[in-house]
Design a protein around this motif. Sequence first.
Motif, PDB file in Angstrom:
ATOM      1  N   ILE A 168      61.870  -6.524  43.076  1.00  0.00           N
ATOM      2  CA  ILE A 168      63.113  -6.479  43.869  1.00  0.00           C
ATOM      3  C   ILE A 168      63.413  -5.015  44.239  1.00  0.00           C
ATOM      4  N   GLN A 212      62.002 -11.583  54.927  1.00  0.00           N
ATOM      5  CA  GLN A 212      62.120 -12.896  54.248  1.00  0.00           C
ATOM      6  C   GLN A 212      60.772 -13.513  53.895  1.00  0.00           C
ATOM      7  N   PHE A 224      59.983  -9.496  38.237  1.00  0.00           N
ATOM      8  CA  PHE A 224      61.033  -9.873  39.173  1.00  0.00           C
ATOM      9  C   PHE A 224      61.901  -8.657  39.521  1.00  0.00           C
ATOM     10  N   PHE A 255      71.630  -8.386  46.524  1.00  0.00           N
ATOM     11  CA  PHE A 255      71.003  -7.378  45.683  1.00  0.00           C
ATOM     12  C   PHE A 255      71.883  -6.184  45.317  1.00  0.00           C
ATOM     13  N   MET A 295      70.666 -13.222  52.176  1.00  0.00           N
ATOM     14  CA  MET A 295      69.931 -12.739  50.988  1.00  0.00           C
ATOM     15  C   MET A 295      70.212 -11.272  50.682  1.00  0.00           C
ATOM     16  N   SER A 300      66.641 -21.925  37.798  1.00  0.00           N
ATOM     17  CA  SER A 300      67.777 -21.432  38.585  1.00  0.00           C
ATOM     18  C   SER A 300      67.335 -20.721  39.863  1.00  0.00           C
ATOM     19  N   MET A 301      66.232 -20.002  39.760  1.00  0.00           N
ATOM     20  CA  MET A 301      65.747 -19.259  40.914  1.00  0.00           C
ATOM     21  C   MET A 301      65.385 -20.191  42.071  1.00  0.00           C
ATOM     22  N   ILE A 302      64.830 -21.344  41.707  1.00  0.00           N
ATOM     23  CA  ILE A 302      64.371 -22.298  42.725  1.00  0.00           C
ATOM     24  C   ILE A 302      65.552 -23.068  43.300  1.00  0.00           C
ATOM     25  N   VAL A 303      66.384 -23.604  42.399  1.00  0.00           N
ATOM     26  CA  VAL A 303      67.493 -24.440  42.874  1.00  0.00           C
ATOM     27  C   VAL A 303      68.442 -23.623  43.761  1.00  0.00           C
ATOM     28  N   LEU A 333      57.784 -18.088  48.275  1.00  0.00           N
ATOM     29  CA  LEU A 333      58.301 -18.789  47.086  1.00  0.00           C
ATOM     30  C   LEU A 333      58.552 -20.266  47.411  1.00  0.00           C
ATOM     31  N   GLY A 386      66.941 -27.213  53.485  1.00  0.00           N
ATOM     32  CA  GLY A 386      67.442 -26.986  52.127  1.00  0.00           C
ATOM     33  C   GLY A 386      67.475 -28.265  51.317  1.00  0.00           C
ATOM     34  N   PHE A 403      69.141 -16.700  37.194  1.00  0.00           N
ATOM     35  CA  PHE A 403      69.336 -15.930  38.417  1.00  0.00           C
ATOM     36  C   PHE A 403      69.961 -16.823  39.480  1.00  0.00           C
ATOM     37  N   VAL A 407      67.655 -21.059  45.656  1.00  0.00           N
ATOM     38  CA  VAL A 407      67.055 -20.773  46.970  1.00  0.00           C
ATOM     39  C   VAL A 407      67.385 -21.931  47.915  1.00  0.00           C
ATOM     40  N   GLY A 408      67.208 -23.165  47.419  1.00  0.00           N
ATOM     41  CA  GLY A 408      67.536 -24.341  48.226  1.00  0.00           C
ATOM     42  C   GLY A 408      69.014 -24.384  48.571  1.00  0.00           C
ATOM     43  N   LEU A 409      69.847 -24.066  47.581  1.00  0.00           N
ATOM     44  CA  LEU A 409      71.293 -24.100  47.816  1.00  0.00           C
ATOM     45  C   LEU A 409      71.743 -22.998  48.770  1.00  0.00           C
ATOM     46  N   MET A 410      71.040 -21.865  48.714  1.00  0.00           N
ATOM     47  CA  MET A 410      71.353 -20.782  49.663  1.00  0.00           C
ATOM     48  C   MET A 410      71.197 -21.296  51.098  1.00  0.00           C
ATOM     49  N   LYS A 414      64.706 -21.683  32.865  1.00  0.00           N
ATOM     50  CA  LYS A 414      65.475 -20.475  33.205  1.00  0.00           C
ATOM     51  C   LYS A 414      65.698 -20.448  34.698  1.00  0.00           C
ATOM     52  N   PHE A 442      70.254 -16.965  43.809  1.00  0.00           N
ATOM     53  CA  PHE A 442      69.983 -16.410  45.132  1.00  0.00           C
ATOM     54  C   PHE A 442      71.078 -16.735  46.146  1.00  0.00           C
ATOM     55  N   PHE A 475      63.968 -29.414  50.546  1.00  0.00           N
ATOM     56  CA  PHE A 475      63.413 -28.520  49.513  1.00  0.00           C
ATOM     57  C   PHE A 475      63.899 -28.938  48.127  1.00  0.00           C
ATOM     58  N   LEU A 476      65.204 -29.132  48.008  1.00  0.00           N
ATOM     59  CA  LEU A 476      65.770 -29.517  46.702  1.00  0.00           C
ATOM     60  C   LEU A 476      65.246 -30.885  46.261  1.00  0.00           C
ATOM     61  N   TYR A 497      63.280  -3.367  48.067  1.00  0.00           N
ATOM     62  CA  TYR A 497      64.316  -2.520  48.663  1.00  0.00           C
ATOM     63  C   TYR A 497      63.714  -1.212  49.169  1.00  0.00           C
ATOM     64  N   ILE A 542      56.761 -22.700  38.379  1.00  0.00           N
ATOM     65  CA  ILE A 542      57.266 -21.314  38.428  1.00  0.00           C
ATOM     66  C   ILE A 542      56.878 -20.530  37.172  1.00  0.00           C
TER      67      ILE A 542
END
Lengths: 330, 322
Positions: A143, A254, A139, B251, B247, B129-132, A260, A310, B76, B134-137, A330, B78, A313-314, A147, A270
């Motif tokens: 990243i 993107q 990861f 970073f 996004m 966290s990474m997935i949730v 993802l 969004g 994490f 992304v949706g919340l972003m 995690k 996003f 997706f959720l 960049y 994941i």
Amino acid sequence: MTEKTKELTYKDILIGKLRRIKGAIGSSQLHDFFPLIGLLIIIAVFAVMTDMRIVEAKSINLILSQVYVLMIASTGVFLVMTIGGLDFSQGSILGIASIVISYLSFYSIPLALAAGIMAGAAIGAFNGLFHVKCKIPSFIVTICTMYLFRGLCAYITTDAPVAAVTSITGLNLTWLKITLTAAALLLVYAIFSFTKVGICLKAIGAGETAARFSGIRTNLTKFFIFVAAGGLTGFAAFLNVVKVGSITATAGNQLETQILIALVLGGLPISGGAKARFSNIVIGTLIYCILNNGLVMLGLDTAVQQLIKGAIFLFVVALTIDKKSLHIIK
Amino acid sequence: MNTGMRLMEMKNNKFFGRFYGILLLLLLAFFFWGIFKILSPDNFGTPEKMYYYLQSSIIYSVGACGFYFIVVMGLFDFSIGANVVLSAIVGVTMAKQFGYVGLLVGAMSCGLLIGFCNGILYAKLRIPSMIVTVGLMLVFESLAYFASGGQKQSLDSSLQFFGKAPGNMILALIAFLLTFFILKYTKVGTYCYAIGSDEYVAKNMGINVNRYKILGFVLLHFFVGIMAILSVSFGTSMTATTGMASMSRNFTPLMGTFFGLAFRKYGTPVPAMIIGEFIISIIFNGFIALGAPTTIQNVVTGAALLTIVALTTRPAKGVVVK
């Protein structure tokens, strides 16, 4: 007495059947079909809401034109995610590989295609090397490279977009794109399903230490998976160039997040491991593209579209995610 | 005694050992300053310019401090960029009514609310966290767009105290001290490290892991709320964007967090995050001084970060890294 026994037996059969149905609903077998059910529901909902316009040939063609690049690039990330890793550099790989293809298309288109794959594979090797040798989480490495190569892509295209040879857009033929996408998918499917590669990847995803002690060369496998993911995106870049003809700084922007989202919508865990299914790629990318196009066809405001996207997706993730396979979230 | 041995002795020294990491980072900052000063003596590195670089970098350092709470637990987020935009817009909107109080309370409470929302959804839905995030972003970007009405929201010129020194320095310093205090002197800091080290063990030791993870998200987004105040005051306006454009704001603070994690072993994560962001700012501005286009920024930050992470990561033999 005999009648009573007979009655009880019928009851037992009935209860047994009910228990089997209940078990099937809760079982992972039915759980595996959730993404497919989700895809069918989304198609049905948008078909009703758009007066069947979304299932017309013109719309299907439009949706497919957006699927090819995403699907091929997702195939590579699928392999990375199967081993429990992540790859966020796909957008920048697509950008750099597209630039390489555009430059070389003036000499020879097959050479440009090969060079695009090589460029993608080289960035993948760069990722893999840092991940495996320096033991930096995938990861973080990707990243950083996202960049780095995104910046390089922007730097190269600062003055003007990088144009490919004009004749390359003549290859923007539906049958050719379908053939190339199918070829890439079938190749990876064959390797993933009919060779020991698939088992090795799932084993690494499920438990790397155990996989290593089982004789799997985990480091080498991980390295080559990143190379393969880069190479596949390099291949996807060819279809991108064929479609757009010239590359700007936003090429592949993107893409990593789209991949993802698509893979997660397709049901890919994941954490990778044994639950990874090749169908996750196809279903996930189709769900993502149908959702995108369906919302556009409804004529909604961009922000409303995104809000719905969004929320869906959720909702889909909360419904389909396999919590049993995630011991620690995690 | 050779240099290596002297270095080792210095690291083990009770007094110098504590400051070894900071010293190393300051040397690194000085090294990059020296290179660019030699290459571009007129356009780079005057005290005024260095002060300006510091002022621009502390915005990200504040975000890095927030990020540290969850990254150290292995999580994490996003939605940082989307939060910066949404909190800044809420802050600017409230500032029109209530002045500075509106700006501060609006942005910070919006950040807190987002953090709580992220934490609760993460913990209750049991989605990574990474997935949730992304949706919340996606959701927060849309909300920011609705909140701003699709228009650029400008901060009134009479309310730009936090845009330049000393206002921005005071606010950032409060944020740094708060982070330092939480990490060093409260249960939250200790438990964050414990959860990051081994979640199972932490749970078995009686730590309410979920509660502290939610708290981690709340703290992260509270600091991002402060970052939003500094960002909108520095840039004087904020525009909501959709299509995951926020996004890119995730970073740069993350870079500082990586510095904090890499230098955590020396016990000074907060100064490491501040100096780390400052180094990134020096490198970026150094290239600009040399005449490179601004597009080179990402190349520089990506390469610098990868080098630093690679040099400072010392994993145990046979460790599993995903």
